[in-house]
Every structure is written in C-alpha cells, then in structure tokens.
Design a protein around this motif. Structure first.
Motif, PDB file in Angstrom:
ATOM      1  N   VAL A  42       0.877  -1.175   0.000  1.00 26.15           N
ATOM      2  CA  VAL A  42       0.000   0.000   0.000  1.00 26.15           C
ATOM      3  C   VAL A  42       0.907   1.216   0.000  1.00 26.15           C
ATOM      4  O   VAL A  42       1.888   1.270   0.745  1.00 26.15           O
ATOM      5  CB  VAL A  42      -0.909   0.017   1.248  1.00 26.15           C
ATOM      6  N   ALA A  43       0.592   2.194  -0.844  1.00 26.77           N
ATOM      7  CA  ALA A  43       1.449   3.378  -0.947  1.00 26.77           C
ATOM      8  C   ALA A  43       0.615   4.605  -1.244  1.00 26.77           C
ATOM      9  O   ALA A  43      -0.451   4.519  -1.862  1.00 26.77           O
ATOM     10  CB  ALA A  43       2.500   3.187  -2.038  1.00 26.77           C
TER      11      ALA A  43
ATOM     12  N   GLN B 204      -0.159   8.049  -3.300  1.00 28.76           N
ATOM     13  CA  GLN B 204      -0.213   8.160  -4.745  1.00 28.76           C
ATOM     14  C   GLN B 204       1.143   8.470  -5.384  1.00 28.76           C
ATOM     15  O   GLN B 204       1.551   7.826  -6.351  1.00 28.76           O
ATOM     16  CB  GLN B 204      -1.218   9.246  -5.149  1.00 28.76           C
TER      17      GLN B 204
ATOM     18  N   TRP C 246       4.262   7.990  -4.315  1.00 25.01           N
ATOM     19  CA  TRP C 246       5.187   6.871  -4.192  1.00 25.01           C
ATOM     20  C   TRP C 246       4.707   5.698  -5.026  1.00 25.01           C
ATOM     21  O   TRP C 246       5.504   5.005  -5.678  1.00 25.01           O
ATOM     22  CB  TRP C 246       5.340   6.511  -2.723  1.00 25.01           C
ATOM     23  N   LEU C 247       3.391   5.475  -5.069  1.00 26.69           N
ATOM     24  CA  LEU C 247       2.822   4.413  -5.888  1.00 26.69           C
ATOM     25  C   LEU C 247       3.201   4.607  -7.349  1.00 26.69           C
ATOM     26  O   LEU C 247       3.623   3.659  -8.033  1.00 26.69           O
ATOM     27  CB  LEU C 247       1.303   4.393  -5.723  1.00 26.69           C
ATOM     28  N   ASP C 248       3.070   5.826  -7.849  1.00 29.58           N
ATOM     29  CA  ASP C 248       3.410   6.099  -9.243  1.00 29.58           C
ATOM     30  C   ASP C 248       4.879   5.804  -9.522  1.00 29.58           C
ATOM     31  O   ASP C 248       5.222   5.283 -10.592  1.00 29.58           O
ATOM     32  CB  ASP C 248       3.096   7.558  -9.587  1.00 29.58           C
TER      33      ASP C 248
ATOM     34  N   PRO D 214      -1.374  -1.954 -10.461  1.00 24.61           N
ATOM     35  CA  PRO D 214      -2.288  -1.592  -9.375  1.00 24.61           C
ATOM     36  C   PRO D 214      -3.319  -2.691  -9.150  1.00 24.61           C
ATOM     37  O   PRO D 214      -3.691  -3.401 -10.080  1.00 24.61           O
ATOM     38  CB  PRO D 214      -2.945  -0.295  -9.866  1.00 24.61           C
TER      39      PRO D 214
ATOM     40  N   PRO E 216      -6.878   4.005  -6.692  1.00 23.33           N
ATOM     41  CA  PRO E 216      -6.529   4.659  -5.420  1.00 23.33           C
ATOM     42  C   PRO E 216      -7.728   5.384  -4.813  1.00 23.33           C
ATOM     43  O   PRO E 216      -8.596   5.904  -5.527  1.00 23.33           O
ATOM     44  CB  PRO E 216      -5.419   5.634  -5.831  1.00 23.33           C
TER      45      PRO E 216
ATOM     46  N   GLY F  45      -3.087   3.699  -2.702  1.00 25.12           N
ATOM     47  CA  GLY F  45      -3.364   2.661  -3.674  1.00 25.12           C
ATOM     48  C   GLY F  45      -2.630   1.383  -3.301  1.00 25.12           C
ATOM     49  O   GLY F  45      -1.630   1.410  -2.574  1.00 25.12           O
TER      50      GLY F  45
ATOM     51  N   LEU G  82      -0.847  -2.302  -4.765  1.00 23.13           N
ATOM     52  CA  LEU G  82      -0.218  -2.836  -5.970  1.00 23.13           C
ATOM     53  C   LEU G  82       0.373  -4.203  -5.694  1.00 23.13           C
ATOM     54  O   LEU G  82       0.561  -4.598  -4.544  1.00 23.13           O
ATOM     55  CB  LEU G  82       0.876  -1.904  -6.476  1.00 23.13           C
TER      56      LEU G  82
END
Length: 201
Positions: A140-141, A143, A145-147, A158, A162, A171, A173
């Motif tokens: 889970v991160a 947005q 950091w997720l990107d 994903p 998110p 979001g 992943l």
C-alpha cells in the motif's frame, strides 16, 4: 552493508534500534502518521513480531540508511487487515506472496543519497525474493510513491483505483518477481551500489 533479520541471519540490536528510530522520524515526525511509538523513540506496531522480516541498509558504523519490512500474507498484514477496499478483488495472499511495508529512507540523507539508497533497497528486495522463494510482493502506498514504484521497470500493477483515506490518497499494488527482475530494474536505471554487489559476490 545489507543486514537481514529473518530465519537465516540476524541484524545486530544496534541496527534494529536504528531502523525503528528512523521509522519514527519519518512516519511519525515527518509524515504525521498516527502510529504507536515506544519510549518516544521507536515506531513499532503489532506487525513487528517474530513473523516479520527486515532488510536494512546501514553504513559501517551501523547507522541506518534505508530499510523495509516484509510481512507474510498468510498471516495478518496491512493490505488484508486495514485496506482491503483498495483491491478490486480479494487481496493476493499465499506462501510465496509477501507484503512490503515501512519502506524507509533515512531523513539525514541528501537528495542524491536518497536516490542511491532507494535504488539499493529496491534491488535488494528483488534479490531477496529470488533467494527466498518469493514470487510476488504486495503493498500500500501514497499516490506519489505508488506512481514511482509502478515506473521502476519491473512487472507491477495496481490492484484497484486509489482512494482517499484519512486525507491520504492510497493505492494497492502487486509486484511480480521473476529471474529477469534485476535486469529489468537495471535497464530502467535502478542499480545496486557497487559495495552491495561486492558483498553478494
């Protein structure tokens, strides 16, 4: 130096304490997350038990540089327990799927150093998975950091759209780990530092 805390090798008490202190400085002091703090110094929660594994990068004096915690998805873990709504389907679980949590870069690092040790930790996570039979990671991160994670070059996707939760856009992943993952990371400019490669040789 890369330390692991698992069934095969143990980081020193000093390295472990440095990691928990760094987590408090980053996640509580900097980001303002509402997390338990022990002795006003260490960020430790209910998932820091005997089943958790840790990858810790430290300098020769055992000062923390970067670290991550891995949780087995066959037991209670953050995505399955706290954020299942981030997944369009049930959160992936199984003996070969582990969750990456508390990815932490030390606050003392300057910007070029942060990138250096971030890449080192990402590469270490890939190699650790290959050496320990882990075929996928979840996480889970936020947005931003997720990107970044999705652009590292490895096979990542994903698990849902998110959502805004407690004023953060989060979001979930999944990252598939295969024998070509280190090469995919390297092709995208994410390399292990030379000192870690020497240790692994």
């Amino acid at each position: 130096m890369l330390f692991t805390q698992d069934d095969d090798s143990a980081a020193s008490d000093a390295v472990m304490r440095a990691m928990f202190e760094a987590r408090k400085r980053v996640f509580v002091d900097l980001l303002g997350w509402d997390l338990p703090v022990l002795a006003d110094r260490f960020e430790i929660d209910q998932y820091d038990d005997q089943h958790a594994r840790y990858l810790i990068l430290a300098d020769p004096d055992q000062n923390h540089l970067a670290s991550a915690r891995l949780l087995p998805t066959t037991r209670p873990h953050i995505l399955g327990d706290l954020f299942p709504e981030l997944c369009d389907a049930p959160a992936p679980t199984g003996p070969h799927t582990w969750e990456i949590t508390r990815f932490c870069l030390d606050r003392s690092l300057r910007a070029p150093e942060r990138r250096h040790w971030r890449d080192a930790l990402v590469t270490a996570l890939a190699h650790y998975a290959l050496e320990h039979g882990i075929t996928s990671y979840t996480g889970v991160a936020e947005q931003g950091w997720l990107d970044q994670i999705l652009r590292f070059g490895w096979h990542a996707e994903p698990l849902g759209v998110p959502r805004t939760i407690d004023r953060m856009t989060l979001g979930a992943l999944r990252i598939e780990i295969t024998p070509d993952t280190p090469a995919l990371l390297a092709a995208n400019g994410i390399h292990a530092p030379a000192e870690l490669e020497r240790e692994a040789a």
